[in-house]
Design an enzyme around this catalytic site. Sequence first.
Site, PDB file in Angstrom:
ATOM      1  N   GLU A  47      57.248  19.452  67.999  1.00 21.02           N
ATOM      2  CA  GLU A  47      56.816  20.244  69.177  1.00 21.02           C
ATOM      3  C   GLU A  47      57.180  21.719  68.939  1.00 21.02           C
ATOM      4  OE1 GLU A  47      59.651  19.839  72.401  1.00 21.02           O
ATOM      5  OE2 GLU A  47      58.106  20.152  73.916  1.00 21.02           O
ATOM      6  N   ASN A 110      52.067  23.810  76.680  1.00 24.61           N
ATOM      7  CA  ASN A 110      52.798  23.292  75.522  1.00 24.61           C
ATOM      8  C   ASN A 110      51.833  22.293  74.863  1.00 24.61           C
ATOM      9  OD1 ASN A 110      54.552  22.036  73.748  1.00 24.61           O
ATOM     10  ND2 ASN A 110      56.259  21.968  75.198  1.00 24.61           N
ATOM     11  N   LYS A 127      50.862  19.089  76.933  1.00 23.38           N
ATOM     12  CA  LYS A 127      51.989  18.271  77.434  1.00 23.38           C
ATOM     13  C   LYS A 127      51.911  18.083  78.948  1.00 23.38           C
ATOM     14  CE  LYS A 127      57.088  18.241  77.028  1.00 23.38           C
ATOM     15  NZ  LYS A 127      58.199  18.963  76.380  1.00 23.38           N
ATOM     16  N   GLU A 146      60.921  24.890  80.692  1.00 21.45           N
ATOM     17  CA  GLU A 146      59.516  24.498  80.449  1.00 21.45           C
ATOM     18  C   GLU A 146      58.693  24.539  81.734  1.00 21.45           C
ATOM     19  OE1 GLU A 146      58.197  21.536  77.651  1.00 21.45           O
ATOM     20  OE2 GLU A 146      60.293  21.076  77.223  1.00 21.45           O
ATOM     21  N   CYS A 177      57.131  15.379  73.065  1.00 19.06           N
ATOM     22  CA  CYS A 177      58.541  15.319  73.451  1.00 19.06           C
ATOM     23  C   CYS A 177      58.818  14.453  74.680  1.00 19.06           C
ATOM     24  CB  CYS A 177      59.113  16.718  73.608  1.00 19.06           C
ATOM     25  SG  CYS A 177      60.913  16.663  73.567  1.00 19.06           S
ATOM     26  N   ASN A 202      61.671  18.447  70.586  1.00 22.05           N
ATOM     27  CA  ASN A 202      62.894  19.274  70.493  1.00 22.05           C
ATOM     28  C   ASN A 202      63.841  18.681  71.526  1.00 22.05           C
ATOM     29  OD1 ASN A 202      62.601  22.282  69.107  1.00 22.05           O
ATOM     30  ND2 ASN A 202      60.644  21.512  69.829  1.00 22.05           N
TER      31      ASN A 202
HETATM   32  N1  CDV Z   1      61.376  19.415  74.831  1.00 28.27           N
HETATM   33  C1  CDV Z   1      61.636  18.361  75.634  1.00 28.27           C
HETATM   34  O1  CDV Z   1      60.746  17.861  76.306  1.00 28.27           O
HETATM   35  N2  CDV Z   1      62.922  17.918  75.657  1.00 28.27           N
HETATM   36  C2  CDV Z   1      63.365  16.872  76.521  1.00 28.27           C
HETATM   37  C3  CDV Z   1      64.805  17.096  76.908  1.00 28.27           C
HETATM   38  C4  CDV Z   1      64.954  18.251  77.820  1.00 28.27           C
HETATM   39  C5  CDV Z   1      65.397  15.885  77.606  1.00 28.27           C
HETATM   40  C6  CDV Z   1      63.237  15.502  75.879  1.00 28.27           C
HETATM   41  O2  CDV Z   1      62.769  14.588  76.572  1.00 28.27           O
HETATM   42  O3  CDV Z   1      63.639  15.315  74.738  1.00 28.27           O
END
Ligand code: CDV
Length: 318
Positions: A47, A110, A127, A146, A177, A202
């Site tokens: 990501e 995103n 996203k 975010e 993510c 991430n």
């Molecule tokens: N970049 C993300 O979406 N990170 C989230 C963290 C904040 C929990 C994740 O679900 O990995």
Amino acid sequence: MARIITVGAAQLGPIALNDTRAQVVERMVALMHQAKSCGCDVVVFPELALTTFFPRWYFEEQASIDAFFEASMPSSETQKLFDTARTLQVGFYLGYAELAQEQGQLRRFNTAITVDKNGKILSKYRKIHLPGHPEHEPWRRFQHLEKRYFETGNLGFNAFQADWGTHKKGVFGMAICNDRRWSETYRILGLQAVEMIFIGYNTPVHNPPAPEHDALSNFHNELVMQSGAYQNGTWVVGVAKAGIEEGIEQIGNSIIVAPSGEIVGACTTLGDELAIARCDLDLCSSYKNTTFNFARHREPEQYRMIVERKGAIAPKSD
Ligand code: CDV
């Protein structure tokens, strides 16, 4: 005839705030060359792969935020990824911050794209499950903004056909993510007969609102992708931006999960690393046609009735 896709989980180590796009693209191109020598058809990058994970900071100036966004894809700085795909005949999934113009409005998402072996964008995803908070919260050791910097994705979860070569055609899907923690992500793609889902992430080890989860961050990472894969009879490829980035520890644990739910490939470092697996898409049918034969065993009418009944007794707000 088996449909074998050789996939590379192209994990990236930390990207510093001052690293340039050109520096990052060089690292990605190096991973694509490794992938080629391992016979990969496609590699999955993380990501927001082109920059540091900028939502960890509160920026007041919109120009400072927009410096992390791509107004076009490919751009002069990312063109090399597309050229390398064509030269090496290796496709890729790329996560990035997208600055879009829609109905005369600037919009920020995103985003992830899947690019074929000829450097053509096959599909785009924005996203949907944006984690974090919209306002500056100075009590946190680092921000997760975010919800401030991005709009919720407006393209849905669309499975798409990709053809990576002879006997290499299949149904693919993308998520980003936090989406990987939600069963809806996999099920919506599963209902479209997805056979392989690409997911970049991430993930900080430390969860400021729930530090008691920190020690479980790798376990939860595996848990959600393994169960998503198994319950939908699909391959899942999850890829991290890992390591200590601008002082914040991020998990690695990039994995390739079979439709059985088993992990068949994994990165073992927190740096730039390629893990590969030869994935037979036909293995999906062993699950899709038996335990998770949706047409035969799902009970959508029952689910609808249960949700409606609950809805009827839930207090209504105005
Ligand atoms: N970049 C993300 O979406 N990170 C989230 C963290 C904040 C929990 C994740 O679900 O990995």
